[in-house]
Design an enzyme around this catalytic site. Structure first.
Site, PDB file in Angstrom:
ATOM      1  N   LYS A 105     -11.879  -8.010   2.635  1.00 10.45           N
ATOM      2  CA  LYS A 105     -12.602  -8.461   1.425  1.00 10.45           C
ATOM      3  C   LYS A 105     -12.016  -9.741   0.842  1.00 10.45           C
ATOM      4  O   LYS A 105     -12.754 -10.608   0.378  1.00 10.45           O
ATOM      5  CB  LYS A 105     -12.599  -7.372   0.360  1.00 10.45           C
ATOM      6  CG  LYS A 105     -11.212  -6.913  -0.049  1.00 10.45           C
ATOM      7  CD  LYS A 105     -11.096  -5.425  -0.012  1.00 10.45           C
ATOM      8  CE  LYS A 105      -9.654  -4.991  -0.046  1.00 10.45           C
ATOM      9  NZ  LYS A 105      -9.508  -3.577   0.200  1.00 10.45           N
ATOM     10  N   GLY A 134     -15.055   1.034   1.066  1.00 15.96           N
ATOM     11  CA  GLY A 134     -14.652   1.880   2.198  1.00 15.96           C
ATOM     12  C   GLY A 134     -15.799   2.559   2.925  1.00 15.96           C
ATOM     13  O   GLY A 134     -16.608   1.905   3.586  1.00 15.96           O
ATOM     14  N   ILE A 136     -18.489   3.976   1.823  1.00 16.37           N
ATOM     15  CA  ILE A 136     -19.823   3.960   1.194  1.00 16.37           C
ATOM     16  C   ILE A 136     -20.642   2.820   1.801  1.00 16.37           C
ATOM     17  O   ILE A 136     -20.223   1.664   1.747  1.00 16.37           O
ATOM     18  CB  ILE A 136     -19.700   3.737  -0.335  1.00 16.37           C
ATOM     19  CG1 ILE A 136     -18.867   4.847  -0.966  1.00 16.37           C
ATOM     20  CG2 ILE A 136     -21.074   3.644  -0.972  1.00 16.37           C
ATOM     21  CD1 ILE A 136     -18.569   4.632  -2.453  1.00 16.37           C
ATOM     22  N   GLU A 191      -0.487   0.742  -3.875  1.00 15.07           N
ATOM     23  CA  GLU A 191       0.486  -0.037  -3.099  1.00 15.07           C
ATOM     24  C   GLU A 191       1.793  -0.104  -3.885  1.00 15.07           C
ATOM     25  O   GLU A 191       1.807   0.095  -5.105  1.00 15.07           O
ATOM     26  CB  GLU A 191      -0.026  -1.479  -2.957  1.00 15.07           C
ATOM     27  CG  GLU A 191      -1.463  -1.590  -2.576  1.00 15.07           C
ATOM     28  CD  GLU A 191      -1.629  -1.904  -1.110  1.00 15.07           C
ATOM     29  OE1 GLU A 191      -0.657  -2.390  -0.511  1.00 15.07           O
ATOM     30  OE2 GLU A 191      -2.730  -1.643  -0.585  1.00 15.07           O
ATOM     31  N   ASP A 202      -8.775  -7.197  -6.962  1.00 17.62           N
ATOM     32  CA  ASP A 202      -9.407  -6.550  -5.808  1.00 17.62           C
ATOM     33  C   ASP A 202     -10.876  -6.233  -6.126  1.00 17.62           C
ATOM     34  O   ASP A 202     -11.769  -6.458  -5.295  1.00 17.62           O
ATOM     35  CB  ASP A 202      -8.628  -5.261  -5.476  1.00 17.62           C
ATOM     36  CG  ASP A 202      -9.267  -4.476  -4.352  1.00 17.62           C
ATOM     37  OD1 ASP A 202      -9.172  -4.925  -3.197  1.00 17.62           O
ATOM     38  OD2 ASP A 202      -9.888  -3.428  -4.625  1.00 17.62           O
ATOM     39  N   LYS A 206     -14.457  -7.749  -4.274  1.00 19.69           N
ATOM     40  CA  LYS A 206     -15.590  -6.932  -3.795  1.00 19.69           C
ATOM     41  C   LYS A 206     -16.863  -7.302  -4.552  1.00 19.69           C
ATOM     42  O   LYS A 206     -17.942  -7.372  -3.966  1.00 19.69           O
ATOM     43  CB  LYS A 206     -15.252  -5.459  -3.958  1.00 19.69           C
ATOM     44  CG  LYS A 206     -14.086  -5.040  -3.056  1.00 19.69           C
ATOM     45  CD  LYS A 206     -13.532  -3.707  -3.471  1.00 19.69           C
ATOM     46  CE  LYS A 206     -12.407  -3.242  -2.569  1.00 19.69           C
ATOM     47  NZ  LYS A 206     -11.666  -2.103  -3.127  1.00 19.69           N
TER      48      LYS A 206
HETATM   49  N1  LIG Z   1      -6.456   0.617   3.952  1.00 22.06           N
HETATM   50  C1  LIG Z   1      -7.684   0.841   3.492  1.00 22.06           C
HETATM   51  O1  LIG Z   1      -8.021   1.945   3.032  1.00 22.06           O
HETATM   52  C2  LIG Z   1      -8.710  -0.247   3.533  1.00 22.06           C
HETATM   53  C3  LIG Z   1     -10.006   0.007   3.032  1.00 22.06           C
HETATM   54  C4  LIG Z   1     -10.977  -1.002   3.109  1.00 22.06           C
HETATM   55  C5  LIG Z   1     -10.646  -2.240   3.631  1.00 22.06           C
HETATM   56  N2  LIG Z   1      -9.355  -2.453   4.085  1.00 22.06           N
HETATM   57  C6  LIG Z   1      -9.074  -3.768   4.650  1.00 22.06           C
HETATM   58  O2  LIG Z   1      -8.792  -3.577   6.027  1.00 22.06           O
HETATM   59  C7  LIG Z   1      -7.830  -4.544   6.470  1.00 22.06           C
HETATM   60  C8  LIG Z   1      -6.656  -3.814   7.106  1.00 22.06           C
HETATM   61  O3  LIG Z   1      -6.049  -2.970   6.123  1.00 22.06           O
HETATM   62  P1  LIG Z   1      -4.927  -1.907   6.523  1.00 22.06           P
HETATM   63  O4  LIG Z   1      -4.695  -1.107   5.291  1.00 22.06           O
HETATM   64  O5  LIG Z   1      -5.277  -1.220   7.781  1.00 22.06           O
HETATM   65  O6  LIG Z   1      -3.685  -2.896   6.755  1.00 22.06           O
HETATM   66  P2  LIG Z   1      -2.252  -2.541   7.394  1.00 22.06           P
HETATM   67  O7  LIG Z   1      -2.038  -1.078   7.429  1.00 22.06           O
HETATM   68  O8  LIG Z   1      -1.259  -3.407   6.710  1.00 22.06           O
HETATM   69  O9  LIG Z   1      -2.387  -3.041   8.913  1.00 22.06           O
HETATM   70  C9  LIG Z   1      -2.455  -4.391   9.274  1.00 22.06           C
HETATM   71  C10 LIG Z   1      -2.314  -4.494  10.772  1.00 22.06           C
HETATM   72  O10 LIG Z   1      -2.526  -5.837  11.150  1.00 22.06           O
HETATM   73  C11 LIG Z   1      -1.483  -6.243  12.026  1.00 22.06           C
HETATM   74  N3  LIG Z   1      -1.243  -7.676  11.810  1.00 22.06           N
HETATM   75  C12 LIG Z   1      -1.005  -8.307  10.645  1.00 22.06           C
HETATM   76  N4  LIG Z   1      -0.834  -9.625  10.856  1.00 22.06           N
HETATM   77  C13 LIG Z   1      -0.989  -9.820  12.167  1.00 22.06           C
HETATM   78  C14 LIG Z   1      -0.934 -10.960  13.010  1.00 22.06           C
HETATM   79  N5  LIG Z   1      -0.685 -12.179  12.507  1.00 22.06           N
HETATM   80  N6  LIG Z   1      -1.164 -10.794  14.334  1.00 22.06           N
HETATM   81  C15 LIG Z   1      -1.399  -9.576  14.835  1.00 22.06           C
HETATM   82  N7  LIG Z   1      -1.477  -8.453  14.107  1.00 22.06           N
HETATM   83  C16 LIG Z   1      -1.273  -8.588  12.784  1.00 22.06           C
HETATM   84  C17 LIG Z   1      -0.293  -5.419  11.658  1.00 22.06           C
HETATM   85  O11 LIG Z   1       0.554  -5.350  12.784  1.00 22.06           O
HETATM   86  P3  LIG Z   1       1.972  -4.572  12.723  1.00 22.06           P
HETATM   87  O12 LIG Z   1       1.600  -3.132  12.477  1.00 22.06           O
HETATM   88  O13 LIG Z   1       2.576  -4.781  14.061  1.00 22.06           O
HETATM   89  O14 LIG Z   1       2.722  -5.185  11.585  1.00 22.06           O
HETATM   90  C18 LIG Z   1      -0.950  -4.088  11.313  1.00 22.06           C
HETATM   91  O15 LIG Z   1      -1.109  -3.296  12.458  1.00 22.06           O
HETATM   92  C19 LIG Z   1      -7.478  -5.370   5.238  1.00 22.06           C
HETATM   93  O16 LIG Z   1      -8.274  -6.514   5.200  1.00 22.06           O
HETATM   94  C20 LIG Z   1      -7.852  -4.448   4.075  1.00 22.06           C
HETATM   95  O17 LIG Z   1      -8.173  -5.149   2.902  1.00 22.06           O
HETATM   96  C21 LIG Z   1      -8.411  -1.503   4.049  1.00 22.06           C
END
Ligand SMILES: NC(=O)c1ccc[n+]([C@@H]2O[C@H](COP(=O)([O-])OP(=O)(O)OC[C@H]3O[C@@H](n4cnc5c(N)ncnc54)[C@H](OP(=O)(O)O)[C@@H]3O)[C@@H](O)[C@H]2O)c1
Length: 432
Positions: A105, A134, A136, A191, A202, A206
């Site tokens: 986002k 998420g 929805i 967080e 945030d 959105k």
């Molecule tokens: N978490 C939620 O509930 C949620 C809901 C809606 C949307 N989102 C969105 O979804 C996205 C991911 O969120 P998340 O919570 O899954 O994040 P996260 O747990 O921090 O995971 C990020 C992943 O990206 C990898 N990564 C980061 N920088 C990288 C790079 N330069 N090259 C290669 N890999 C890289 C990291 O690798 P490593 O593990 O090796 O560090 C990690 O596996 C974000 O944009 C977030 O806003 C998340």
């Protein structure tokens, strides 16, 4: 085309859910999509990190180029987060004719225009259901299900962390903000640095995406009025309750003719409003359209599985579009309505809740009322919560319709009174 190969970037909370489901539900998804969707490569930063999904090590790489330069990878799923290098990676993917699915986002809110433009130019899909609320399906609803509607209002509870905190503050005797935040952190709902959530940023990200889809107007997050929840106390939540309201952090987009209001702030909603019972970490979006009337979508706005559900939906759409050679079947968001002007906050009219912290002394209430009256603000109800002569006591009020600019000026004048001992609290009211 007999299958769609996926390159996944990011294997964190969401990425691991997507990888797991692509492997575990391969047949199920293939049947529903009409062809197999195969996980071909996964890019991470650190190969040695423990993962929530077990993968064949040959699938894993630390080089994004292993995905971008592989002609056998048809779709890029970006779940790494952050603006850079995600933007550059996605532009490269689009340039190479690879459709993109993203949950990012912040990236779309800040750099969406460049990405959508590039997707259009290249005739390639860009899907982003998981970027807002998420699990929805609000993006699909706005892009497809509601496409024939001229929208008037969109309210969103778009951030689970802040909704959880406000819900906790409203329970029983009412927890303090700090204690509710600690509880959210201990349950993994917030967080370690929750500032983007608490300050409403945030939600603004959105809302900027939803405003583009719903009202055809791109608005940068920096141009959205944003106020977070740290100024709200458990007492405000309780007093609001006494007046018949709940307190919610809302993303608001409202159209009147060809003018639009777009804002994020704590809001008093009548207890019987459809969004008032959205509690805990849940999200909801309320839409009013000229054909549909009122519509509410409610559910889990974050978390591994709900967000995975949204990514899978996008992947199936992209796979079908590839199979039937119909990329851009749902085109990137375009300005579809002439919005002449975004209203400035000062012009906005509404009702307000005030809390004044003043010394309990005869005549104070009358002086406050006089200043409000001089600024064309009339009081609908007032309640003094305590009586302690010469002590600081809270006086709370609800107003009738007033202009935001008048309210600002009146409160500045009231806050200069010697008997006012803390900055006055003002929360906007939406009647729905
Ligand atoms: N978490 C939620 O509930 C949620 C809901 C809606 C949307 N989102 C969105 O979804 C996205 C991911 O969120 P998340 O919570 O899954 O994040 P996260 O747990 O921090 O995971 C990020 C992943 O990206 C990898 N990564 C980061 N920088 C990288 C790079 N330069 N090259 C290669 N890999 C890289 C990291 O690798 P490593 O593990 O090796 O560090 C990690 O596996 C974000 O944009 C977030 O806003 C998340």
């Amino acid at each position: 085309m007999d299958k769609v190969n996926v390159g996944l970037i990011g294997l964190g909370t969401v990425g691991s859910g997507v990888a797991k489901m692509l492997l575990a539900r391969r047949e199920f998804i293939a049947r529903r999509a009409g062809l197999p969707i195969v996980l071909k490569k996964v890019c991470v930063r650190d190969r040695r990190r423990a993962r929530a999904v077990r993968l064949d090590p040959r699938l894993v790489t630390t080089r994004v180029s292993d995905i971008l330069d592989d002609p056998e990878i048809h779709v890029v799923v970006e779940l790494m987060g952050g603006i850079h290098p995600a933007k550059e990676i996605l532009l490269k993917a689009l340039d190479k004719g690879k459709p993109v699915v993203t949950a990012n986002k912040a990236l779309l809110a800040h750099e969406g225009a460049a990405l959508f433009q590039r997707a259009k130019k290249k005739g390639v899909d860009l899907y982003f259901e998981a970027s807002v609320a998420g699990g929805i399906p609000i993006i699909k609803s706005l892009r497809e299900g509601l496409i024939g509607n001229d929208l008037e209002t969109l309210y969103g509870i778009l951030n689970g962390t802040t909704n959880f905190i406000l819900t906790e503050m409203s329970r029983g005797e009412g927890r303090s903000f700090d204690s509710a935040l600690k509880e959210a952190q201990s349950r993994g709902y917030a967080e370690r640095n929750p500032s983007l959530d608490l300050r409403g940023i945030d939600t603004a990200h959105k809302l900027s995406i939803l405003t583009l889809l719903g009202f055809g107007r791109a608005i940068a997050p920096g141009d959205i009025y944003v106020e977070g929840i740290p100024g709200i106390t458990a007492n405000d939540v309780r007093y609001a309750h006494d007046f018949g309201y709940t307190v919610k952090l809302l993303g608001i987009a409202k159209r009147e003719g060809d003018e639009l209001e777009v804002r994020v702030h704590p809001t008093l909603l009548p207890k019987n409003h459809l969004l008032s019972n959205v509690s805990g970490v849940h999200n909801a979006v309320f839409v009013r359209g000229d054909l549909i009337g009122e519509l509410v979508l409610y559910g889990q706005g974050a978390g591994r599985l709900p967000t995975t559900s949204a990514v899978l939906a996008d992947l199936v759409d992209v796979a079908r579009n590839l199979r039937y050679h119909s990329p851009q079947r749902v085109p990137p968001p375009v300005p579809h309505r002439r919005i002449r002007r975004i209203r400035k906050m000062g012009e906005i009219e509404g009702r307000f809740y005030f809390r004044f912290s003043c010394i309990d002394r005869p005549g104070v209430l009358a002086r406050i009322a006089r200043i409000l009256g001089a600024h064309r603000i009339s009081i609908a109800s007032v309640s003094q919560k305590d009586r302690r002569r010469e002590q600081i006591v809270p006086v709370v009020m609800m107003t009738h319709e007033a202009k935001e600019r008048d309210v600002e000026e009146a409160l500045a004048e009231i806050d200069r009174m010697g008997v006012i001992r803390r900055k006055s609290v003002c929360i906007r009211v939406e009647r729905g």
